[in-house]
Every structure is written in structure tokens, then in C-alpha cells.
Write a protein that holds these residues in place. Sequence first.
Motif, PDB file in Angstrom:
ATOM      1  N   THR A 248      18.618  69.830  12.172  1.00 13.32           N
ATOM      2  CA  THR A 248      17.112  70.087  11.495  1.00 13.32           C
ATOM      3  C   THR A 248      16.725  68.489  11.949  1.00 13.32           C
ATOM      4  OG1 THR A 248      18.462  68.785  10.027  1.00 13.32           O
ATOM      5  CG2 THR A 248      18.618  71.080   9.911  1.00 13.32           C
ATOM      6  N   VAL A 249      16.685  67.789  12.376  1.00 14.29           N
ATOM      7  CA  VAL A 249      15.583  66.800  13.355  1.00 14.29           C
ATOM      8  C   VAL A 249      15.477  66.126  14.060  1.00 14.29           C
ATOM      9  CG1 VAL A 249      16.406  65.240  11.082  1.00 14.29           C
ATOM     10  CG2 VAL A 249      17.493  64.729  13.181  1.00 14.29           C
ATOM     11  N   GLY A 250      15.555  67.210  15.418  1.00 14.46           N
ATOM     12  CA  GLY A 250      15.676  67.833  16.629  1.00 14.46           C
ATOM     13  C   GLY A 250      16.602  66.896  17.535  1.00 14.46           C
ATOM     14  N   ASP A 325      14.274  62.485  21.572  1.00 11.37           N
ATOM     15  CA  ASP A 325      13.358  62.365  22.161  1.00 11.37           C
ATOM     16  C   ASP A 325      12.572  62.117  21.559  1.00 11.37           C
ATOM     17  OD1 ASP A 325      15.284  63.536  24.624  1.00 11.37           O
ATOM     18  OD2 ASP A 325      14.143  65.510  24.076  1.00 11.37           O
ATOM     19  N   ASN A 326      11.436  61.784  20.784  1.00 11.35           N
ATOM     20  CA  ASN A 326       9.767  61.525  20.166  1.00 11.35           C
ATOM     21  C   ASN A 326      10.313  61.845  18.419  1.00 11.35           C
ATOM     22  OD1 ASN A 326       7.548  61.541  19.133  1.00 11.35           O
ATOM     23  ND2 ASN A 326       6.724  62.633  20.661  1.00 11.35           N
ATOM     24  N   VAL A 327      10.637  60.889  17.896  1.00  7.98           N
ATOM     25  CA  VAL A 327      10.722  60.274  16.419  1.00  7.98           C
ATOM     26  C   VAL A 327       9.488  60.521  15.379  1.00  7.98           C
ATOM     27  CG1 VAL A 327      10.232  58.241  17.045  1.00  7.98           C
ATOM     28  CG2 VAL A 327      11.830  58.529  15.275  1.00  7.98           C
ATOM     29  N   ILE A 330       9.647  64.292  14.454  1.00  6.38           N
ATOM     30  CA  ILE A 330      10.112  64.648  13.141  1.00  6.38           C
ATOM     31  C   ILE A 330       9.978  65.288  11.686  1.00  6.38           C
ATOM     32  CG2 ILE A 330      12.465  64.064  12.145  1.00  6.38           C
ATOM     33  CD1 ILE A 330      13.022  61.762  13.267  1.00  6.38           C
ATOM     34  N   PRO A 331      10.715  66.666  11.095  1.00  4.59           N
ATOM     35  CA  PRO A 331      10.080  66.988  10.416  1.00  4.59           C
ATOM     36  C   PRO A 331       9.869  65.907   9.244  1.00  4.59           C
ATOM     37  CG  PRO A 331      10.916  68.326  11.059  1.00  4.59           C
ATOM     38  CD  PRO A 331      11.685  67.903  12.141  1.00  4.59           C
ATOM     39  N   PHE A 332       9.083  65.652   8.058  1.00  7.32           N
ATOM     40  CA  PHE A 332       8.675  65.130   7.497  1.00  7.32           C
ATOM     41  C   PHE A 332       8.188  63.518   7.561  1.00  7.32           C
ATOM     42  CE2 PHE A 332      13.327  66.462   7.935  1.00  7.32           C
ATOM     43  CZ  PHE A 332      13.540  67.548   6.543  1.00  7.32           C
ATOM     44  N   LEU A 333       8.706  63.015   8.773  1.00  5.05           N
ATOM     45  CA  LEU A 333       8.026  62.140   8.994  1.00  5.05           C
ATOM     46  C   LEU A 333       5.810  63.241  10.052  1.00  5.05           C
ATOM     47  CD1 LEU A 333      10.199  60.191  10.798  1.00  5.05           C
ATOM     48  CD2 LEU A 333       8.824  60.078   8.925  1.00  5.05           C
ATOM     49  N   TYR A 334       6.303  64.061  10.940  1.00  2.00           N
ATOM     50  CA  TYR A 334       5.097  64.106  11.090  1.00  2.00           C
ATOM     51  C   TYR A 334       4.156  65.331  11.280  1.00  2.00           C
ATOM     52  CZ  TYR A 334       3.109  67.362  15.060  1.00  2.00           C
ATOM     53  OH  TYR A 334       1.632  67.993  15.619  1.00  2.00           O
ATOM     54  N   VAL A 386      16.085  72.507  18.225  1.00  2.00           N
ATOM     55  CA  VAL A 386      15.940  71.336  18.810  1.00  2.00           C
ATOM     56  C   VAL A 386      14.569  71.348  19.596  1.00  2.00           C
ATOM     57  CG1 VAL A 386      16.405  69.842  20.447  1.00  2.00           C
ATOM     58  CG2 VAL A 386      18.263  70.262  18.176  1.00  2.00           C
ATOM     59  N   LYS A 387      14.077  72.633  20.322  1.00  2.00           N
ATOM     60  CA  LYS A 387      13.010  72.407  20.746  1.00  2.00           C
ATOM     61  C   LYS A 387      11.398  72.175  20.231  1.00  2.00           C
ATOM     62  CE  LYS A 387      11.035  75.394  25.015  1.00  2.00           C
ATOM     63  NZ  LYS A 387      10.191  75.803  24.136  1.00  2.00           N
TER      64      LYS A 387
END
Length: 512
Positions: A248-250, A325-327, A330-334, A386-387
Motif C-alpha cells: 500500500t506504500v509501494g 524506491d521513491n518516497v 507514496i499515496p497520502f504524500l504525492y 507496488v509498481k
Amino acid sequence: RPSVQIGDAFTEKCLIDGVLESCKTGKVKAMKDLGAAGITSSCSEMCYSGGVGAEIHLENVILREEGMTPYEIMVSESQERMLLAVEEGSEDEIIKIFKKYELPASIIGKTTDSKRFVVKMNGEIIVDLPLDLLCEATLVNREEKKYVLEKYMDVNDIPLPENLERVLLNLLGSPNINSKRWIYERYDHEVQLRTVIKPGMEASVLRLMECHPKSLAITTDCNPTLCKLNPYIGSVYTVCESIRNLATVGARPIGMLDNLNFGNPEKPERMYQIKKSVEGLANCAEFFNIPVVGGNVSLYNETVIDGRDYPINPTPVISIVGVIDNVERIPFLYDKVEEGDIIIITNETKEEMGGSEYYKYIHNMESGIVPRCNLEREKTIYDTVVKLVNEGLISGAFDCSRGGLGVAIAKMCIKNNIGAEIHLKDYNINNLREDALLFSETSGRIILSVKEKNKEKVINALGKNGHVIGRVGGDSLKIINKGKIVNLSVKEMTEVYENSFYELMGETNNMA
């Protein structure tokens, strides 16, 4: 004296930093955490692995209280301690490092070529044993007896509740589902400002400032009810749930710890539970290529009253760490769950109610067939999610497990303070009864929120594993099958979810 160790998170952090700095000197030859059985196991195992013996002087061990006997010193499991074997002549240098972190350190012995474990107290020999006796003891093949409590149960044999809204609210307030804010807000979970996703979500995320944009995710899971019914399948389900949480957070899983809690292994039924739970964890971890890097065991957790055994349920607890790989993606941030987002669920929902929270909390039953995991299919789903997260196509992602689809969507609404309208008629390909449709705990399901512009990309990537079931919006959760079965305000769901644990502890949630 307390029988349970008292931990200190701040001291632990200082210890970690001191150990890492000591290792950078190149003078540390070996080290071991002082865990179960304290100095006895840590020193003997470390020296045996290195092919050397040890001579320990207990009078030099730093004690936390006076009057401890040699036996107590040897087996004490006091927390925040490490045993280091360092290059001769570098002792003062290493001790100086720990003093910098305000940690006491002392020289308690030396390695020898005797391959024996010798312990002295003020010159008196307390222990003198060969290390191979301590570390290569004969294995005990304990008797085991198959003990699986699964029994098929037709959900139609249970009366369908008249008010599924009340059922959903009750589940949101159950101790296994409700918010644990009462617990995690007693600790400072933002020390050093690394916390990106805070406790309370499917997985927490820590920023790696040293190698941005990579970050670490961590999740912890256990399900004693499923493991009681079928220890092997329940353990497999537990691993799959943790991997879902990371997805869920990649995050891709990179390592697992286990904490195995069981009853008396001398009883054949308990031994069967232990063996099958370990096999389930190991086989599932191997399938997903996750190394199990450590753990601990707690056995004999049962009581006998009037001649009757009362063991705990088999409780294998796992923690899995994953790398992102890339913070920034992350959903809720990006991106955030917003009005008009499309809601997608992965995998189908089957009538898999065995060991469910619905059976246990609503009907007071621990029975049925435990949900089975299709590992090949689930791996495809988790890899795809995740992708998609790392491509920035997901606005929100939520694990669908305990409490089923109904609870997962309700938590999505609660966490984002927004409503949703869900249509399940076309999704309900197995023609499930409405309580099974809402509360079945089929594995492999993740609730995804995506922007309209990203819908086709996400559905195409998921293929047959992706199903559009609704849209985000409003201030209430509406779930429709053939007719409306749930219509609850986000405010009412939030109050139940956030306040129930406080009420259980006899307190009031002042944050509500």
C-alpha cells in the motif's frame, strides 16, 4: 524483582549508535545481542561460532541492582545490552565510544583456545563446560499430533443480521480493528524527523535521509484466531497480509522477523501447532523471497486450572521491513484521496468467513474454514500495486483483511475524512450473501483510490485482478448491492473507530 524486562527506547537508540560507531573502527571481531538467557547464550553462541572458548568474570558485569547471584547475572535478560569481542588492545577505545553516548561498558572476560565456557566470580569457578555441549545439544524429536480445528460452516446457517450498518459500526469498535492511538501516542514516533507515514496506517514509513528518495516501510501482523483453526494456513495468511500492507506504500519486502508465542511444546497438539506455524511462515517467506533474519520464541504459555489446560492461541507475530524506491510517490504524500476518485479493489471476494472478525466479534464463534491464499496470484497483485504506487498512479491504498471489504472502505473514509459510494452488484460474482460480501476476509485484496485520468492505466495493469466498485465523495459511506445495505456518516464511523479503545481503557479521547 520484575520477571518481565523493562525496555527503554532512548537507551536502545544510543546503544545502536554506539555499536555502529564501534564497528567503524574495524576493531570489533564479533558481537551478539544479549537476549534470551542473557550472557549464558550470547557468549557461548558467539564463541562457539568462532571456534574459541571463553573465560568470564562476573564481578565485572555492570548490574542494575545489588545482590544478584551468579545464576541471576548469567541468565538476566535486561534490555539494551550488547556483547562485543574486540581486538586486544582496543578495549579503552571502544569503551570510550560508549561513554560518549552515556552508556556504561566494561571488560568482562576474554576468548581462549580451550573451547570451553568458564565463568568465575571473584576467582571462584562457577561454570566450566565444553561449548559443544551447550551449543550442539542433542535435538529432541517431540511427539506431535495433528490439531486442526477447521470445520466447514455455511454462512446461511447463521441468521442474517437485520441491521448491517450496526454490524459495521460494532466491527469498527472491536479491539482488533479500532484505532490504537491510545497506545502509539504514548511514544514519540517522530524522533529525528524521519517519520513520513505515522502509526495507524497499514505500514509506517521512515525517510532515509542518507539515500533520498529511498525510504523504509515496516509493518507488523498476527492473527491468532486463524492460526488456532489451522496453524499452517493461518501463518501463510499472516505473511501475505504483511506484504499487502507494504504494497500500500509501494514497498518491496526485504527482511522478516518472527516472534513465536505458543503453549507447552511437550504436549503433542501444541508441538503440531508450533511446527506447522513455522512451516507456514518459512514456506511463504521463501515463496516471496523474503529472508527471515531473526526472531524470538516464547513457549509454555498456558495455565492448568482444575486439571484443564488453558493454552494461548498459536500466536506467530511477524514484522516485515520493505524498501521504497521513491518516497515522494507514496499515496497520502504525492497525492490524496479526493472527491471524484475512482475506487478499485484487487481480487474477488469469496465466502471465506472462517476465523473472521465478523464470526468472532458479532457471533461469538471461532470456527469455519480459514481463507486460502493463492500465492502466485497474490504475488502478481502485490508486485503490480507496488509498481503503480511508484509510478504515482495511486492516491490511496488500503489493505482489505480483518473485517473485510466493509471495514477496509470505512477506514479509507475515516482516514481521509470523506465519504464514498460503493456498488457491489457487478463485483459480487460469487453471489454472496450481503454479510459475507461485506465481512469475508479473502486474501489478496487491496482497496485503491485513483484519479479518473489514471483509471484506465491502473485497470489495464491489474487486468482480471482489478475491479471498479465505486467513487469517492460526500460525507457518508453508502454501500449498494441489489439495494442499499449501508448508509453511515463519516462522522459517526470516526467517533466509533477513534474512541472505542479509549473507552476500553476507561479513558476519554481528548483528541476527538
